[in-house]
Each structure stands twice: as structure tokens, then as C-alpha cells.
Design a protein around this motif. Structure first.
Motif, PDB file in Angstrom:
ATOM      1  N   PHE A 189       0.829  -1.203   0.000  1.00  0.00           N
ATOM      2  CA  PHE A 189       0.000   0.000   0.000  1.00  0.00           C
ATOM      3  C   PHE A 189       0.864   1.254   0.000  1.00  0.00           C
ATOM      4  O   PHE A 189       0.605   2.203  -0.743  1.00  0.00           O
ATOM      5  N   GLU A 190       1.897   1.264   0.830  1.00  0.00           N
ATOM      6  CA  GLU A 190       2.789   2.427   0.867  1.00  0.00           C
ATOM      7  C   GLU A 190       3.575   2.567  -0.436  1.00  0.00           C
ATOM      8  O   GLU A 190       3.764   3.679  -0.945  1.00  0.00           O
ATOM      9  N   LEU A 191       4.031   1.449  -0.967  1.00  0.00           N
ATOM     10  CA  LEU A 191       4.814   1.491  -2.211  1.00  0.00           C
ATOM     11  C   LEU A 191       3.975   1.970  -3.388  1.00  0.00           C
ATOM     12  O   LEU A 191       4.503   2.558  -4.339  1.00  0.00           O
ATOM     13  N   ALA A 192       2.667   1.697  -3.327  1.00  0.00           N
ATOM     14  CA  ALA A 192       1.772   2.092  -4.417  1.00  0.00           C
ATOM     15  C   ALA A 192       1.146   3.467  -4.186  1.00  0.00           C
ATOM     16  O   ALA A 192       0.327   3.904  -4.993  1.00  0.00           O
ATOM     17  N   THR A 210     -11.084   3.283   5.438  1.00  0.00           N
ATOM     18  CA  THR A 210     -10.464   4.430   6.106  1.00  0.00           C
ATOM     19  C   THR A 210      -9.391   5.123   5.280  1.00  0.00           C
ATOM     20  O   THR A 210      -9.031   6.263   5.551  1.00  0.00           O
ATOM     21  N   ARG A 211      -8.845   4.384   4.275  1.00  0.00           N
ATOM     22  CA  ARG A 211      -7.713   4.882   3.481  1.00  0.00           C
ATOM     23  C   ARG A 211      -6.500   5.179   4.365  1.00  0.00           C
ATOM     24  O   ARG A 211      -5.682   6.033   4.055  1.00  0.00           O
ATOM     25  N   HIS A 212      -6.411   4.448   5.458  1.00  0.00           N
ATOM     26  CA  HIS A 212      -5.239   4.507   6.330  1.00  0.00           C
ATOM     27  C   HIS A 212      -4.692   3.100   6.524  1.00  0.00           C
ATOM     28  O   HIS A 212      -5.458   2.139   6.623  1.00  0.00           O
ATOM     29  N   VAL A 213      -3.368   2.994   6.570  1.00  0.00           N
ATOM     30  CA  VAL A 213      -2.733   1.694   6.744  1.00  0.00           C
ATOM     31  C   VAL A 213      -1.798   1.741   7.938  1.00  0.00           C
ATOM     32  O   VAL A 213      -1.148   2.763   8.208  1.00  0.00           O
ATOM     33  N   ARG A 221       1.309  -0.458   9.808  1.00  0.00           N
ATOM     34  CA  ARG A 221       2.247  -1.560   9.673  1.00  0.00           C
ATOM     35  C   ARG A 221       2.081  -2.549  10.828  1.00  0.00           C
ATOM     36  O   ARG A 221       1.692  -2.169  11.940  1.00  0.00           O
ATOM     37  N   LEU A 222       2.380  -3.825  10.573  1.00  0.00           N
ATOM     38  CA  LEU A 222       2.347  -4.829  11.634  1.00  0.00           C
ATOM     39  C   LEU A 222       3.338  -4.422  12.715  1.00  0.00           C
ATOM     40  O   LEU A 222       4.484  -4.066  12.429  1.00  0.00           O
ATOM     41  N   GLY A 223       2.880  -4.460  13.969  1.00  0.00           N
ATOM     42  CA  GLY A 223       3.740  -4.070  15.075  1.00  0.00           C
ATOM     43  C   GLY A 223       3.802  -2.579  15.299  1.00  0.00           C
ATOM     44  O   GLY A 223       4.488  -2.105  16.213  1.00  0.00           O
ATOM     45  N   GLY A 224       3.075  -1.816  14.485  1.00  0.00           N
ATOM     46  CA  GLY A 224       3.092  -0.364  14.600  1.00  0.00           C
ATOM     47  C   GLY A 224       1.987   0.152  15.510  1.00  0.00           C
ATOM     48  O   GLY A 224       1.052  -0.567  15.860  1.00  0.00           O
ATOM     49  N   THR A 225       2.084   1.421  15.877  1.00  0.00           N
ATOM     50  CA  THR A 225       1.089   2.042  16.759  1.00  0.00           C
ATOM     51  C   THR A 225       0.427   3.248  16.092  1.00  0.00           C
ATOM     52  O   THR A 225      -0.510   3.823  16.647  1.00  0.00           O
ATOM     53  N   THR A 226       0.908   3.637  14.924  1.00  0.00           N
ATOM     54  CA  THR A 226       0.324   4.765  14.209  1.00  0.00           C
ATOM     55  C   THR A 226      -0.044   4.331  12.794  1.00  0.00           C
ATOM     56  O   THR A 226       0.509   3.377  12.256  1.00  0.00           O
ATOM     57  N   SER A 227      -0.983   5.054  12.220  1.00  0.00           N
ATOM     58  CA  SER A 227      -1.389   4.758  10.845  1.00  0.00           C
ATOM     59  C   SER A 227      -1.086   5.954   9.954  1.00  0.00           C
ATOM     60  O   SER A 227      -0.917   7.070  10.441  1.00  0.00           O
TER      61      SER A 227
END
Length: 222
Positions: A104-107, A134-137, A139-145
Motif C-alpha cells: 500500500f505504501e509502495l503504491a 479508512t484509506r489509512h494503513v 504496519r504490523l507491530g506499529g502504533t500509528t497509521s
């Protein structure tokens, strides 16, 4: 030659070649869909050209100068597919030695093509649905989108309506993906394209192997 050129639809040198009325109508529809921001679901058996259609949509649309990122959902199990889609933070799981961006980030700004989306696990389907809503992603292990601007093109060789009936695919995700639905017929339903395609492949191979006069005999064509 003039007729052949008119019947070609070529994204950056790759072509969807046809002389069949039904397929020509499909190419006209693809050209219309390309200029829209809508999510597209492409249904069809293996080998019908689903990825070619996705690339044609991307390369004929407003995002043609941005990334086209493809991911085959059938070849990766559960968490591996999620890590490819959403990325992960360092230490998110065993072996995560550094941060990695997901598809998603790469695209972002471009197009994400999800091939064989019908093979996605229920857990991954739920996470994908949330990103589409939401159009927000995250990352696994992350706390922010973070917000992503991605056009989604999806493809499947499965009958997703039947998958929904047996509770193997989420109905809400299905309708998120099939804002526009394209169904590609198998070649057996447009057999008049067989000689046309055979000639096209001969030209392609002849050019590749420097045999410009490469052609099929009448017996081979029959």
C-alpha cells in the motif's frame, strides 16, 4: 495492417489483441473505466488476461506516471501476505530485523493490483476492508497509521458470489472491490481470436529472434 492496428489496445508496448465483437466492447469499456478513480474487480478464468487488463487500466488512466504494484494473494499464507500488504516495524515478529514498507505504501499515488484476491484468508480480508474504508494503513507491530492514496484493482478466478454463499469471502469486502465489475470470457468463447492471436505471437517471436518472416503454415493454423 490498418485494421490490425485499430484493434490493438497497447499499454506501454504490451497489447490486448482481439478482433472479436464482445472483446472489442470490453476494450471500449476498459478505456472508459481507466479515467475513473473507482475500484475495479476483474473476474475470469486463469489465462484470460486479467493482469493485462489491470495494467491497461492503470497505464491509460491519470495515474499512469505513478507506480503500478502487483501482489498475488494466492502464493502467500496469512501473516506473510499481511506483511507484504501493510508492511511491518522492526521487531514486529521473529525475523523482522528492520522496518519494511508494505505494498500500500509502495503504491501510494498509484495503483495496487491484488491478483487472486479470492484466496485471501478471512482475517486478511477484514484488515483489507478496514484500509479500503479508512484509506489509512498501519504496519504490523506499529502504533500509528498513515493515509494512503491508492487505486485498487483486484482480480479473481473464483466465483466470489459462491464464495460468499459458503462464507469463505466477506460480502462487504466484495461490494467494496466490485464498484466496477469486468468479466473476461475464456478463449473458447471467442474462438475467432485464435488465428488473430497466433499471428500476433508469431510477429512477437519473429521480432525477438530476428526472424521477421516467421509465420504459421495453413496446416498449423487449422
Amino acid at each position: 495492417q490498418a485494421v490490425r492496428d485499430r484493434l490493438r489496445f497497447g499499454p506501454n508496448g504490451r497489447s490486448l489483441v482481439t478482433c472479436n465483437k464482445q472483446m472489442l466492447e470490453m476494450l471500449t469499456l476498459i478505456a472508459k473505466v481507466a479515467s475513473l478513480p473507482s475500484t475495479v474487480l476483474v473476474e475470469g478464468e486463469s489465462g484470460t488476461g486479467k493482469e493485462l487488463v489491470a495494467r491497461a487500466i492503470h497505464e491509460s488512466g491519470t495515474r499512469r506516471d505513478r507506480s503500478f504494484v502487483a501482489l498475488n494473494c494466492a502464493v502467500l499464507p496469512g501473516q506473510l501476505l499481511e506483511s507484504e500488504l501493510f508492511g511491518y516495524e522492526k521487531g514486529a515478529f521473529t525475523g523482522a530485523t528492520a522496518q519494511k514498507k508494505g505494498k500500500f505504501e509502495l503504491a501510494n499515488g498509484g495503483t495496487l493490483f491484488l491478483d487472486e484476491v479470492g484466496d485471501m484468508s478471512p482475517a486478511t480480508q477484514a484488515k483489507l476492508l478496514r484500509v479500503l474504508e479508512t484509506r489509512h494503513v498501519e504496519r504490523l507491530g506499529g502504533t500509528t497509521s498513515q493515509e494512503v492514496d491508492v487505486r485498487i484493482l483486484a482480480a479473481t478466478n473464483k466465483d466470489l458470489a459462491a464464495e460468499i454463499a459458503r462464507q469463505a469471502f466477506r460480502e462487504d469486502l466484495y461490494y467494496r472491490l466490485r464498484v466496477i465489475l469486468l468479466r473476461l470470457p475464456p478463449l473458447r468463447e471467442h474462438k475467432d481470436d485464435i488465428p488473430f492471436l497466433a499471428e500476433a505471437f508469431c510477429r512477437m517471436l519473429g521480432s525477438k529472434h530476428r526472424r521477421e518472416k516467421l509465420a504459421l503454415s495453413r496446416e498449423a493454423m487449422n
